[in-house]
Every structure is written in structure tokens, then in C-alpha cells.
Design an enzyme around this catalytic site. Structure first.
Site, PDB file in Angstrom:
ATOM      1  N   ILE A  35     -85.277  32.142 116.461  1.00  0.00           N
ATOM      2  CA  ILE A  35     -86.608  31.535 116.434  1.00  0.00           C
ATOM      3  C   ILE A  35     -86.757  30.521 117.576  1.00  0.00           C
ATOM      4  O   ILE A  35     -87.860  30.278 118.052  1.00  0.00           O
ATOM      5  CB  ILE A  35     -86.882  30.885 115.050  1.00  0.00           C
ATOM      6  N   HIS A 104     -73.120  33.911 112.123  1.00  0.00           N
ATOM      7  CA  HIS A 104     -74.000  34.565 113.104  1.00  0.00           C
ATOM      8  C   HIS A 104     -73.434  34.409 114.498  1.00  0.00           C
ATOM      9  O   HIS A 104     -72.835  33.391 114.827  1.00  0.00           O
ATOM     10  CB  HIS A 104     -75.425  34.013 113.030  1.00  0.00           C
TER      11      HIS A 104
HETATM   12  P1  AMP Z   1     -76.439  27.504 114.432  1.00  0.00           P
HETATM   13  O1  AMP Z   1     -76.765  26.137 114.962  1.00  0.00           O
HETATM   14  O2  AMP Z   1     -75.363  28.202 115.229  1.00  0.00           O
HETATM   15  O3  AMP Z   1     -76.178  27.507 112.946  1.00  0.00           O
HETATM   16  O4  AMP Z   1     -77.709  28.382 114.718  1.00  0.00           O
HETATM   17  C1  AMP Z   1     -78.705  28.618 113.792  1.00  0.00           C
HETATM   18  C2  AMP Z   1     -79.802  29.293 114.564  1.00  0.00           C
HETATM   19  O5  AMP Z   1     -80.706  29.870 113.653  1.00  0.00           O
HETATM   20  C3  AMP Z   1     -80.594  28.338 115.457  1.00  0.00           C
HETATM   21  O6  AMP Z   1     -80.454  28.727 116.806  1.00  0.00           O
HETATM   22  C4  AMP Z   1     -82.011  28.482 114.934  1.00  0.00           C
HETATM   23  O7  AMP Z   1     -82.973  28.458 115.959  1.00  0.00           O
HETATM   24  C5  AMP Z   1     -81.971  29.836 114.243  1.00  0.00           C
HETATM   25  N1  AMP Z   1     -82.966  30.017 113.196  1.00  0.00           N
HETATM   26  C6  AMP Z   1     -83.297  29.155 112.209  1.00  0.00           C
HETATM   27  N2  AMP Z   1     -84.251  29.700 111.412  1.00  0.00           N
HETATM   28  C7  AMP Z   1     -84.489  30.947 111.913  1.00  0.00           C
HETATM   29  C8  AMP Z   1     -85.372  32.005 111.535  1.00  0.00           C
HETATM   30  N3  AMP Z   1     -86.185  31.917 110.468  1.00  0.00           N
HETATM   31  N4  AMP Z   1     -85.383  33.140 112.290  1.00  0.00           N
HETATM   32  C9  AMP Z   1     -84.580  33.236 113.362  1.00  0.00           C
HETATM   33  N5  AMP Z   1     -83.730  32.291 113.758  1.00  0.00           N
HETATM   34  C10 AMP Z   1     -83.687  31.148 113.045  1.00  0.00           C
END
Ligand code: AMP
Ligand code: ZN
Length: 143
Positions: A35, A104
Site C-alpha cells: 500500500i 512477508h
Molecule cells: P513491515 O514493516 O515489513 O511489517 O511491512 C508491512 C508492510 O505492509 C508495509 O510496507 C505497509 O505499507 C504494508 N501494508 C500495510 N497495510 C497494507 C495493506 N492493506 N495492503 C498492502 N500493504 C499493506
């Protein structure tokens, strides 16, 4: 779909309860746009099983879920002619910047002049043979 949990954002994305810009999906994994696009084409790949982070993967999990990394990386690279490199990263644990507690992999496409600076700390001047041997041995003993 194994072992999904109710209060997890990425489990909700797998179930389709939260929308996503899906770019690839099969029985094992789902890949969708982050996102917050660090660079255009920034994708996240998640296992279709609630695993908190890489520390919880068995060798079988790794074979099953991580096998798709090169294929997804190449798809992103081939989609954009200016993408000539990619950072593939995963944050494991809060201290490492993990915010969503469902494993992820980040695919961050790189192109000339994008101005991104990741992993910039260079401590090569701190090289010390005894210290490095001690650190390497501590890790080796864990296998
Ligand atoms: P992390 O900091 O490695 O846990 O990354 C989590 C990631 O999830 C971040 O880069 C966010 O931008 C992404 N994120 C959070 N909510 C969503 C969503 N609804 N759809 C896609 N990505 C998301
Ligand atoms: Zn989950």
C-alpha cells in the site's frame, strides 16, 4: 489455505476480506502491491498460512513458500524496462521494523537514479580477525 487467524491483516487479505492489488496467487502464496510503494512496483509476497516471520519457518515451509521469490522478482523486473535491480528483504521482529506480524517478503524494484539508500551503514573499517572468528563460531555452533 491453512491456519489463518481472524485478527491478522494479511490473513484477511488472503481471505479477500481486505482488498489488494494482487499480482500473483496460487495455493501456496499471494503477491500484491504494498500500500506504501517505496518504488513503483513494490510488491509483498505472503504465505497462505499464518506464520509470524522467518524464525518460525520449518525447512519444509521454506521450500514450499520461498520457492516463488525468483519468479516474482523476474515478473516485476520484466514489467518495467527501467528496472535493472531489486532489493528483496524481510523484516523479522519489531526491532527489525516488522509491523505486520504475518511473514512477508518485500520486492523493491530499483532503477538508475531512484535515490533510495537502503542498508547504508558501512563498518568495514571495524574489521578484526579475532572478533569476526568469535562471532562466526557462535553462529556455527547453533546448527
Ligand atoms: P513491515 O514493516 O515489513 O511489517 O511491512 C508491512 C508492510 O505492509 C508495509 O510496507 C505497509 O505499507 C504494508 N501494508 C500495510 N497495510 C497494507 C495493506 N492493506 N495492503 C498492502 N500493504 C499493506
Ligand atoms: Zn496472518
Amino acid at each position: 489455505m491453512e491456519n489463518l487467524v481472524d485478527d491478522c491483516l494479511f490473513c484477511k487479505i488472503i481471505k479477500g476480506d481486505v482488498p489488494s492489488y494482487t499480482v500473483f496467487e496460487n495455493d501456496d502464496v499471494k503477491a500484491f502491491l504494498d500500500i506504501s510503494q517505496v518504488n513503483p512496483g513494490h510488491v509483498l509476497m505472503i504465505p497462505k498460512k499464518h506464520i509470524v516471520n522467518l524464525f518460525d519457518y520449518t525447512n519444509e515451509d521454506a521450500k514450499k513458500y520461498l520457492q516463488y521469490i525468483p519468479e516474482i522478482a523476474n515478473a516485476i523486473k520484466n514489467a518495467f524496462p527501467n528496472v535493472t535491480g531489486m532489493n528483496i528483504t524481510t523484516n523479522n521482529g519489531e526491532v527489525a521494523g516488522q509491523v505486520v506480524m504475518h511473514s512477508h517478503i518485500h520486492f523493491i524494484p530499483r532503477f538508475e537514479g531512484d535515490g533510495l539508500h537502503l542498508m547504508t551503514r558501512n563498518n568495514a573499517d571495524d574489521y578484526n580477525e579475532a572478533k569476526y572468528t568469535e562471532v562466526a563460531n557462535k553462529i556455527k555452533e547453533q546448527f
